[in-house]
Design a protein around this motif. Structure first.
Motif, PDB file in Angstrom:
ATOM      1  N   VAL A  13       0.810  -1.221   0.000  1.00  0.00           N
ATOM      2  CA  VAL A  13       0.000   0.000   0.000  1.00  0.00           C
ATOM      3  C   VAL A  13       0.842   1.268   0.000  1.00  0.00           C
ATOM      4  N   HIS A  14       1.948   1.257   0.762  1.00  0.00           N
ATOM      5  CA  HIS A  14       2.690   2.495   0.977  1.00  0.00           C
ATOM      6  C   HIS A  14       4.128   2.180   1.394  1.00  0.00           C
ATOM      7  N   GLY A  15       5.022   3.079   1.055  1.00  0.00           N
ATOM      8  CA  GLY A  15       6.403   3.034   1.529  1.00  0.00           C
ATOM      9  C   GLY A  15       6.983   4.430   1.476  1.00  0.00           C
ATOM     10  N   VAL A  16       7.964   4.709   2.310  1.00  0.00           N
ATOM     11  CA  VAL A  16       8.531   6.048   2.367  1.00  0.00           C
ATOM     12  C   VAL A  16       9.170   6.446   1.035  1.00  0.00           C
ATOM     13  N   HIS A  17       9.703   5.466   0.286  1.00  0.00           N
ATOM     14  CA  HIS A  17      10.349   5.768  -0.994  1.00  0.00           C
ATOM     15  C   HIS A  17       9.357   5.904  -2.146  1.00  0.00           C
ATOM     16  N   THR A  18       8.121   5.433  -1.941  1.00  0.00           N
ATOM     17  CA  THR A  18       7.145   5.415  -3.031  1.00  0.00           C
ATOM     18  C   THR A  18       5.910   6.245  -2.766  1.00  0.00           C
ATOM     19  N   GLY A  19       5.607   6.517  -1.507  1.00  0.00           N
ATOM     20  CA  GLY A  19       4.321   7.109  -1.163  1.00  0.00           C
ATOM     21  C   GLY A  19       3.229   6.064  -1.347  1.00  0.00           C
ATOM     22  N   ASN A  20       2.004   6.509  -1.497  1.00  0.00           N
ATOM     23  CA  ASN A  20       0.905   5.573  -1.712  1.00  0.00           C
ATOM     24  C   ASN A  20       1.014   4.964  -3.098  1.00  0.00           C
ATOM     25  N   LEU A  21       0.783   3.672  -3.192  1.00  0.00           N
ATOM     26  CA  LEU A  21       0.895   2.961  -4.463  1.00  0.00           C
ATOM     27  C   LEU A  21      -0.489   2.646  -5.031  1.00  0.00           C
ATOM     28  N   TRP A  22      -0.678   2.982  -6.300  1.00  0.00           N
ATOM     29  CA  TRP A  22      -1.886   2.582  -7.013  1.00  0.00           C
ATOM     30  C   TRP A  22      -1.566   2.483  -8.487  1.00  0.00           C
ATOM     31  N   PRO A  23      -1.886   1.411  -9.162  1.00  0.00           N
ATOM     32  CA  PRO A  23      -2.424   0.191  -8.563  1.00  0.00           C
ATOM     33  C   PRO A  23      -1.391  -0.451  -7.647  1.00  0.00           C
ATOM     34  N   ARG A  24      -1.890  -1.203  -6.700  1.00  0.00           N
ATOM     35  CA  ARG A  24      -1.016  -1.823  -5.706  1.00  0.00           C
ATOM     36  C   ARG A  24      -0.425  -3.125  -6.220  1.00  0.00           C
ATOM     37  N   PRO A  25       0.902  -3.292  -6.114  1.00  0.00           N
ATOM     38  CA  PRO A  25       1.461  -4.610  -6.415  1.00  0.00           C
ATOM     39  C   PRO A  25       1.038  -5.582  -5.324  1.00  0.00           C
ATOM     40  N   GLY A  26       0.863  -6.838  -5.704  1.00  0.00           N
ATOM     41  CA  GLY A  26       0.407  -7.800  -4.715  1.00  0.00           C
ATOM     42  C   GLY A  26       0.916  -9.198  -4.961  1.00  0.00           C
ATOM     43  N   ARG A  27       0.768 -10.019  -3.946  1.00  0.00           N
ATOM     44  CA  ARG A  27       1.125 -11.430  -3.998  1.00  0.00           C
ATOM     45  C   ARG A  27       0.071 -12.209  -3.218  1.00  0.00           C
ATOM     46  N   VAL A  28      -0.183 -13.429  -3.666  1.00  0.00           N
ATOM     47  CA  VAL A  28      -1.051 -14.340  -2.915  1.00  0.00           C
ATOM     48  C   VAL A  28      -0.151 -15.419  -2.338  1.00  0.00           C
ATOM     49  N   LEU A  29      -0.258 -15.626  -1.035  1.00  0.00           N
ATOM     50  CA  LEU A  29       0.549 -16.644  -0.359  1.00  0.00           C
ATOM     51  C   LEU A  29      -0.356 -17.763   0.151  1.00  0.00           C
ATOM     52  N   ILE A  30       0.147 -18.977   0.063  1.00  0.00           N
ATOM     53  CA  ILE A  30      -0.528 -20.144   0.615  1.00  0.00           C
ATOM     54  C   ILE A  30       0.200 -20.495   1.905  1.00  0.00           C
ATOM     55  N   ALA A  31      -0.553 -20.669   2.998  1.00  0.00           N
ATOM     56  CA  ALA A  31       0.069 -20.926   4.291  1.00  0.00           C
ATOM     57  C   ALA A  31      -0.789 -21.873   5.122  1.00  0.00           C
ATOM     58  N   ALA A  32      -0.127 -22.789   5.797  1.00  0.00           N
ATOM     59  CA  ALA A  32      -0.820 -23.672   6.738  1.00  0.00           C
ATOM     60  C   ALA A  32      -1.292 -22.849   7.928  1.00  0.00           C
ATOM     61  N   ARG A  33      -2.379 -23.268   8.532  1.00  0.00           N
ATOM     62  CA  ARG A  33      -2.882 -22.570   9.715  1.00  0.00           C
ATOM     63  C   ARG A  33      -1.931 -22.724  10.896  1.00  0.00           C
ATOM     64  N   THR A  34      -1.037 -23.724  10.833  1.00  0.00           N
ATOM     65  CA  THR A  34      -0.053 -23.924  11.899  1.00  0.00           C
ATOM     66  C   THR A  34       1.183 -23.039  11.740  1.00  0.00           C
ATOM     67  N   ALA A  35       1.320 -22.360  10.606  1.00  0.00           N
ATOM     68  CA  ALA A  35       2.463 -21.457  10.391  1.00  0.00           C
ATOM     69  C   ALA A  35       2.366 -20.284  11.356  1.00  0.00           C
ATOM     70  N   THR A  36       3.515 -19.715  11.695  1.00  0.00           N
ATOM     71  CA  THR A  36       3.532 -18.565  12.599  1.00  0.00           C
ATOM     72  C   THR A  36       3.498 -17.260  11.803  1.00  0.00           C
ATOM     73  N   PHE A  37       3.161 -16.198  12.493  1.00  0.00           N
ATOM     74  CA  PHE A  37       3.195 -14.878  11.860  1.00  0.00           C
ATOM     75  C   PHE A  37       4.628 -14.501  11.481  1.00  0.00           C
ATOM     76  N   GLU A  38       5.606 -14.954  12.253  1.00  0.00           N
ATOM     77  CA  GLU A  38       6.994 -14.686  11.892  1.00  0.00           C
ATOM     78  C   GLU A  38       7.338 -15.335  10.547  1.00  0.00           C
TER      79      GLU A  38
END
Length: 196
Positions: A13-38
């Protein structure tokens, strides 16, 4: 395999070097429910081409819960916080949105959205991953430090376009001398196949 994993869309959505981004670059990640937030944070950073992971980061859930590594608590647990090394993604619900911020100085902000339906990792990735992995993506990913070329200090003029190898009509060393950009071994095989 059943639909057992979460599909999490992450938009930058945002970064200090870019400001607000539109359209937003994105990624879809697949993750087990047992995975940690880290683990999810590391996967997001990898998916967004960050090579320097030595920065503070945090997740903020919709209810205001903050998820950060306990090693940053400095002896005092911040109010309404969880340790990212132990908090599991299983706490997330379908359709839930939450935020991820990487590098609290450069403030790379991401909007994360859990898909309404669970994902089948074999169908989506072809494997059952042991950590969150990207399976889809779009958009231009900005450099972590806003650099546009090797040695960019933020104030130097753009370097001139190089001549020689890897210009628009050339290939890597060993490439097609005819300028078609095809490696020699591929052209030789193609010519042999058409000659018979």
């Amino acid at each position: 395999m059943a639909r057992t994993h979460l599909a999490i869309t992450v938009e930058l959505v945002h970064g200090v070097h870019t400001g607000n981004l539109w359209p937003r670059p994105g990624r879809v990640l697949i993750a087990a429910r047992t995975a940690t937030f880290e683990q999810l944070g590391k996967a997001i950073d990898d998916a967004f081409a960050r090579w320097d992971h030595n920065h503070l980061h945090e997740f903020t859930l919709a209810d205001g819960t903050l998820i950060i590594p306990v090693r940053w608590w400095d002896g005092e647990e911040p109010e309404r916080s969880l340790d990212g090394a132990t908090a599991r993604l299983g706490r997330l619900r379908s359709g839930e949105q939450f935020a991820y911020t990487f590098d609290l100085g450069d403030n790379w902000q991401h909007l994360c959205t859990v898909a309404a339906q669970r994902a089948d990792p074999l169908e989506t990735l072809g494997i059952i991953p042991d950590k969150p992995l990207p399976c889809w993506g779009w958009g231009d990913i900005p450099d972590q430090y806003g650099r546009r070329w090797d040695g960019d200090d933020g104030s130097s003029p753009m370097p001139k376009t190089p001549t020689g190898w890897l210009t628009s009509r050339q290939s890597c060393p060993g490439g097609d001398p005819g300028g078609r950009g095809q490696p020699r071994h591929l052209l030789t095989a193609a010519r042999s196949a058409t000659a018979t």
